[in-house]
Design a protein around this motif. Structure first.
Motif, short mmCIF file in Angstrom:
data_model
loop_
_atom_site.label_atom_id
_atom_site.label_comp_id
_atom_site.label_asym_id
_atom_site.label_seq_id
_atom_site.Cartn_x
_atom_site.Cartn_y
_atom_site.Cartn_z
N LEU A 66 1.00 -1.24 -0.19
CA LEU A 66 0.36 0.38 -0.04
C LEU A 66 0.81 1.01 -0.42
O LEU A 66 1.31 1.14 1.57
N THR A 68 1.69 5.14 -0.74
CA THR A 68 0.28 6.38 -0.13
C THR A 68 2.24 7.37 -0.72
O THR A 68 2.44 7.63 -0.27
N PHE A 72 0.28 9.62 4.76
CA PHE A 72 -0.92 8.36 5.69
C PHE A 72 -1.05 9.58 5.85
O PHE A 72 -2.13 9.78 7.33
N SER A 76 -5.65 9.17 3.14
CA SER A 76 -5.22 8.08 2.94
C SER A 76 -5.35 7.01 3.92
O SER A 76 -5.64 5.84 4.15
N MET A 80 -7.24 3.06 3.78
CA MET A 80 -5.55 1.56 4.16
C MET A 80 -6.85 0.91 5.21
O MET A 80 -7.15 0.19 4.86
N GLU A 84 -7.50 -2.45 4.17
CA GLU A 84 -7.82 -4.00 4.62
C GLU A 84 -8.25 -4.67 5.90
O GLU A 84 -8.20 -5.53 5.77
N MET A 96 3.28 -1.13 4.41
CA MET A 96 3.09 -0.25 4.31
C MET A 96 3.92 1.39 3.68
O MET A 96 5.33 0.32 4.15
#
Lengths: 329, 329
Positions: A66, A68, A72, A76, A80, A84, A96
């Motif tokens: 993932l 971004t 974060f 996002s 996320m 998940e 991450m």
DNA sequence: GTGAAAGCGCTAACAG
DNA sequence: CTGTTAGCGCTTTCAC
């Protein structure tokens, strides 16, 4: 103390490695008694199969990356969490990666993820503007969430900003307002333009003239305070704000000049950012982009892509209006 | 098209697999020409070693798990970013796990991470209260960040809330205030009590009587507005607030009754939560817990633990005061 | 200098 | 029904 391997389990149960494997995975034909004996040994030794070895053999890792650009942040994170969620706890694990908006970091991450043989990639952003697509090797499906690739390839999932603007306008019309203004963020933001467009379309459909032109500015409380001041002369009875922060600034100014919310001026914000919207005086009606849903949908497309059934084009997740005191409940 | 393996590289370069491996890793003694030929072949084929295979062989995966109970909210995000930072991009990758504060989910995650042979675990929280320790198998180091294990074992990294309270008080004293009040969150929160203690200690050290008792309540703007109202009779010339949200509520009330900030009453918040602190009228002086640093330090301890040099006990990261207009900065 | 072989932990095909 | 074998991709002895 080393972790137990299947070899230890096999030895403890007095069977071969292959038999132990079958027993543990419910494969092949084994005597129930054997299965139980192996299971007991595994239990005893606290055995859990080494996912790395399984992955190596299977040719896939049951992990996804993932990425971004957003540190974060506010946008996002929910994406996320939704992702998940959809990937299922313990089924597929998520690496991450925060690029801090640095293309070089992004490239390093993508390489690292490829080396780790992730099954797929979710790319999340904080702006819905088209961005340079990530360059992955062949065979790694990618889904964009809250952002989209410039080439138009690759599936993307976005909130429906235009629909959100419409929702806000329709709500204000429904509670009887007819002099509705719009204050929002910078015009260069696609989502600001889309929200304004949806808003304008809804007014037009109702045959209501907007109260003044759309005021583009910044995504800040300060801009909200300032724009509200400029706008007072137009005597609006409602203001649709492009963010909750703007709405709070607007509320400050209205309060300062003695206009009551929502009696004199109804207010609708955007983002439904809890601490902002709930802490406001009064609490804000706000458009929620349902970002968790965006994440869930994106993860769903990714799973489809992983199973060889890739999605294409841009998909849109509807917004939701959360009504609170600022528009008269 | 399959990803290239070292076997493909070896074949392309006309050497054996073992030689290719040595060439790529700079091991052993090889002719420079051979190294170059292998490197060229690898380049050509876009070869990147399969991390899974390396991990299997090495017995460690160069991954860590980051578990949070916080839905990756306001507090664990910065911690996570700091940790990611310290773990080094592309060196050690981070599995993201959000337990949503559900012990069962947590257990499932811990098992999954163990099965993936993570090298270590960071457990992040949003409250510094002691919590039930995670039960990992032996040999997996754990570090707690922004939370601590109840058994006192296992290293933990916390912000220095008490020091933060002291910092705020000393600043207000330094700008000449002598009637300083304190409004904060629920008394059952350890960090609220610690901040209050640091605050009280600093006043005591300066021989200044606190203005009224510490007002415990909630972490909300509403509580800030209400408490400020109660407190006006005490005629404070400064208020230290346990969070930026509380400080904003306080500011609302002060403004409503015509008290100027900071001329009549100086204000200090806590968290230095940018959108809140900067959007306030006026922008808030605030204590920053340096959560990224907390994350970095925690990751550092984890790395030490992974290399067999585990840290113990509770470590504390100093807070930082960020001065803005609300205290006349 | 380079190649062959063993083995990390596991699963799947094939014998027995 | 159960055991043996091969092999996923890689690194590392140890011969040659």
């Amino acid at each position: 103390m080393r972790r137990a391997t299947i070899r230890d389990v096999a030895a403890a149960a007095g069977v071969s490695i292959g038999t132990a494997s079958k027993a543990l995975n419910g494969q092949g034909k084994l005597r129930a008694e054997t299965r139980e004996r192996v299971a007991a040994a595994a239990q005893e030794l606290g055995f859990a199969p080494n996912t790395l070895a399984q992955a190596l053999l299977a040719g896939r890792s049951y992990t996804v990356g993932l990425i971004t650009t957003d540190s974060f942040g506010r946008f996002s994170i929910p994406v996320m969490l939704g992702a998940e969620d959809a990937l299922g706890i313990g089924q597929i694990s998520v690496f991450m990666c925060d690029t801090r908006d640095d293309p070089e970091r992004e490239e390093r991450y993508v390489e690292m993820l490829a080396a780790r043989r992730v099954d797929g990639l979710i790319v999340a952003g904080r702006r819905i503007e088209p961005r340079a697509p990530v360059r992955t090797g062949p065979g790694i499906p990618v889904v964009y969430a809250m952002t989209q690739p410039a080439n138009g390839h690759g599936p993307a999932v976005l909130p429906d900003d235009e629909g959100g603007g419409r929702l806000a306008a329709e709500h204000l019309l429904a509670i009887g307002r007819r002099r509705i203004a719009h204050i929002t963020g910078p015009e260069r933001f696609l989502n600001a333009r889309l929200r304004a467009r949806g808003f304008a379309a809804a007014l037009l459909a109702a045959g209501v003239e907007p109260c003044g032109h759309t005021r583009y500015g910044e995504w800040t409380e300060r801009w909200g305070r300032e724009a509200a001041g400029q706008l007072l002369a137009d005597r609006p009875d409602a203001i649709f704000c492009g963010s909750d922060q703007i709405a709070r600034g607007v509320a400050d100014t209205l309060r300062a000049v003695g206009r009551r919310i929502p009696e004199d001026v109804a207010l609708v914000g955007f983002d439904n950012w809890a601490p902002m919207a709930l802490g406001a005086l009064p609490p804000l009606t706000s458009v929620d982009m349902c970002l968790e849903e965006v994440g869930r949908v994106a993860a769903g497309y990714l799973l489809a892509g992983i199973s060889g059934d890739p999605a294409h084009g841009v998909h849109t997740v509807p917004c939701r209006l959360v009504v609170r005191e600022s528009s008269g409940g």
